[in-house]
Design a protein around this motif. Sequence first.
Motif, PDB file in Angstrom:
ATOM      1  N   VAL A 150      -5.312  -3.096  -9.056  1.00  0.00           N
ATOM      2  CA  VAL A 150      -6.075  -1.848  -8.917  1.00  0.00           C
ATOM      3  C   VAL A 150      -7.531  -2.181  -8.613  1.00  0.00           C
ATOM      4  CG1 VAL A 150      -6.610  -1.608 -11.392  1.00  0.00           C
ATOM      5  CG2 VAL A 150      -6.468   0.439  -9.957  1.00  0.00           C
ATOM      6  N   ILE A 151      -8.154  -1.352  -7.786  1.00  0.00           N
ATOM      7  CA  ILE A 151      -9.601  -1.432  -7.565  1.00  0.00           C
ATOM      8  C   ILE A 151     -10.218  -0.494  -8.604  1.00  0.00           C
ATOM      9  CG2 ILE A 151     -11.475  -1.017  -5.925  1.00  0.00           C
ATOM     10  CD1 ILE A 151      -9.201  -1.173  -3.699  1.00  0.00           C
ATOM     11  N   LEU A 205       0.848  -1.198   0.000  1.00  0.00           N
ATOM     12  CA  LEU A 205       0.000   0.000   0.000  1.00  0.00           C
ATOM     13  C   LEU A 205       0.876   1.237   0.000  1.00  0.00           C
ATOM     14  CD1 LEU A 205      -2.228  -1.438   2.807  1.00  0.00           C
ATOM     15  CD2 LEU A 205      -3.038  -1.025   0.460  1.00  0.00           C
ATOM     16  N   SER A 208      -8.705   8.200  -6.782  1.00  0.00           N
ATOM     17  CA  SER A 208      -8.262   7.119  -5.890  1.00  0.00           C
ATOM     18  C   SER A 208      -9.127   7.054  -4.642  1.00  0.00           C
ATOM     19  CB  SER A 208      -6.809   7.352  -5.474  1.00  0.00           C
ATOM     20  OG  SER A 208      -6.727   8.534  -4.696  1.00  0.00           O
ATOM     21  N   LEU A 209      -8.999   5.919  -3.933  1.00  0.00           N
ATOM     22  CA  LEU A 209      -9.670   5.729  -2.644  1.00  0.00           C
ATOM     23  C   LEU A 209      -8.730   6.152  -1.520  1.00  0.00           C
ATOM     24  CD1 LEU A 209     -10.982   2.112  -3.297  1.00  0.00           C
ATOM     25  CD2 LEU A 209     -12.388   4.168  -3.158  1.00  0.00           C
ATOM     26  N   GLU A 259      -0.166   8.284   1.148  1.00  0.00           N
ATOM     27  CA  GLU A 259      -1.369   9.019   0.781  1.00  0.00           C
ATOM     28  C   GLU A 259      -1.116   9.981  -0.383  1.00  0.00           C
ATOM     29  OE1 GLU A 259      -0.239   8.511   3.798  1.00  0.00           O
ATOM     30  OE2 GLU A 259      -1.842   8.083   5.215  1.00  0.00           O
ATOM     31  N   LYS A 260       0.048  10.635  -0.371  1.00  0.00           N
ATOM     32  CA  LYS A 260       0.270  11.679  -1.383  1.00  0.00           C
ATOM     33  C   LYS A 260       0.745  11.130  -2.709  1.00  0.00           C
ATOM     34  CE  LYS A 260       0.866  16.159   0.679  1.00  0.00           C
ATOM     35  NZ  LYS A 260       1.765  16.916   1.518  1.00  0.00           N
ATOM     36  N   TRP A 261       1.728  10.228  -2.659  1.00  0.00           N
ATOM     37  CA  TRP A 261       2.346   9.831  -3.930  1.00  0.00           C
ATOM     38  C   TRP A 261       2.185   8.346  -4.268  1.00  0.00           C
ATOM     39  CZ3 TRP A 261       5.019  12.281   0.058  1.00  0.00           C
ATOM     40  CH2 TRP A 261       5.720  11.439   0.907  1.00  0.00           C
ATOM     41  N   GLY A 262       1.519   7.579  -3.432  1.00  0.00           N
ATOM     42  CA  GLY A 262       1.269   6.175  -3.755  1.00  0.00           C
ATOM     43  C   GLY A 262       2.515   5.309  -3.675  1.00  0.00           C
TER      44      GLY A 262
HETATM   45  N1  SAM Z   1      -1.687   9.925  -6.188  1.00  0.00           N
HETATM   46  C1  SAM Z   1      -1.513   8.643  -5.565  1.00  0.00           C
HETATM   47  C2  SAM Z   1      -1.214   7.583  -6.626  1.00  0.00           C
HETATM   48  O1  SAM Z   1      -1.196   7.918  -7.804  1.00  0.00           O
HETATM   49  O2  SAM Z   1      -0.973   6.432  -6.292  1.00  0.00           O
HETATM   50  C3  SAM Z   1      -2.758   8.310  -4.801  1.00  0.00           C
HETATM   51  C4  SAM Z   1      -2.444   7.538  -3.605  1.00  0.00           C
HETATM   52  S1  SAM Z   1      -3.879   6.842  -2.826  1.00  0.00           S
HETATM   53  C5  SAM Z   1      -4.626   8.186  -2.078  1.00  0.00           C
HETATM   54  C6  SAM Z   1      -3.073   6.036  -1.481  1.00  0.00           C
HETATM   55  C7  SAM Z   1      -2.990   4.557  -1.624  1.00  0.00           C
HETATM   56  O3  SAM Z   1      -4.295   3.981  -1.525  1.00  0.00           O
HETATM   57  C8  SAM Z   1      -2.439   3.994  -2.891  1.00  0.00           C
HETATM   58  O4  SAM Z   1      -1.035   4.021  -2.922  1.00  0.00           O
HETATM   59  C9  SAM Z   1      -2.970   2.582  -2.862  1.00  0.00           C
HETATM   60  O5  SAM Z   1      -2.221   1.814  -1.937  1.00  0.00           O
HETATM   61  C10 SAM Z   1      -4.347   2.792  -2.285  1.00  0.00           C
HETATM   62  N2  SAM Z   1      -5.383   2.973  -3.318  1.00  0.00           N
HETATM   63  C11 SAM Z   1      -6.192   4.043  -3.453  1.00  0.00           C
HETATM   64  N3  SAM Z   1      -7.038   3.861  -4.470  1.00  0.00           N
HETATM   65  C12 SAM Z   1      -6.768   2.647  -5.001  1.00  0.00           C
HETATM   66  C13 SAM Z   1      -7.311   1.887  -6.075  1.00  0.00           C
HETATM   67  N4  SAM Z   1      -8.313   2.334  -6.803  1.00  0.00           N
HETATM   68  N5  SAM Z   1      -6.780   0.674  -6.327  1.00  0.00           N
HETATM   69  C14 SAM Z   1      -5.773   0.198  -5.573  1.00  0.00           C
HETATM   70  N6  SAM Z   1      -5.228   0.868  -4.541  1.00  0.00           N
HETATM   71  C15 SAM Z   1      -5.718   2.073  -4.257  1.00  0.00           C
END
Ligand code: SAM
Length: 216
Positions: free
Chosen positions: A139-140, A119, A148-149, A122-125
């Motif tokens: 990916v979800i 995982l 993103s979630l 929050e900011k850059w994944g």
């Molecule tokens: N800008 C970031 C990116 O491009 O990855 C967004 C990060 S998101 C807010 C934080 C984390 O939530 C991601 O690194 C991933 O672990 C998880 N996440 C959020 N949405 C997701 C999705 N649709 N599928 C899989 N993982 C997700």
Amino acid sequence: MTPERYAKIRRVLSLRQPTLTVLMDEVNKPHNFSAILRTCDAVGVLEAHAVPPENGGVPTFEATSGSAHKWVGVQTHSDAVSAVRALQARGFQVLATHLSDASVDYRAPDYTKPTCVLLGAEKWGVSGEAAAVADANIVIPMLGMVQSLNVSVAAATILFEAQRQRLSAGLYAQPQLAAGALERLAFEWAYPELAPLYRERGEPYPELGAGGEVLS
Ligand code: SAM
């Protein structure tokens, strides 16, 4: 320690899945970190992994964890790539959550195999380097306006898919922990103040009776 409490401890330990885990790569918000641990506990993760954020240690636990941090250990690593490699060396497939068209749907992998869900922050994944060394990127599907979630929501979605697959494969039907590890953890969970004293003295934990009472 009541017999009922001890029975619950043993029941929960018999459902723990040592071959399912998460690696949190610089998840820096305490409420997210704690919510992920709470989901880990609910799904049966024995031990989680974390790369602490650069500007601090493992985020402090707070009310969001619902005390899950007592029941799910956290092993820390210096960086995500070496953590991924260490987990792969232990036989885990590492599935990196990656918001990319090239990633597969999170329901496609076989979660009955030893699996770690990576995982991102929050900011850059998840970093490109960590995603590249992972065994697969998942990916979800996002069908709305936002990209993103929340990371703890993503963790719960994926871990409950893992639980669904493992339930239908019978992996919760019998203990996945070795007998010795289950007995050791049963003592540590039942007697968290006594266990460190035995370890400091280099003595084995005492035997417990059927109701959790110390026998020797
Ligand atoms: N800008 C970031 C990116 O491009 O990855 C967004 C990060 S998101 C807010 C934080 C984390 O939530 C991601 O690194 C991933 O672990 C998880 N996440 C959020 N949405 C997701 C999705 N649709 N599928 C899989 N993982 C997700």
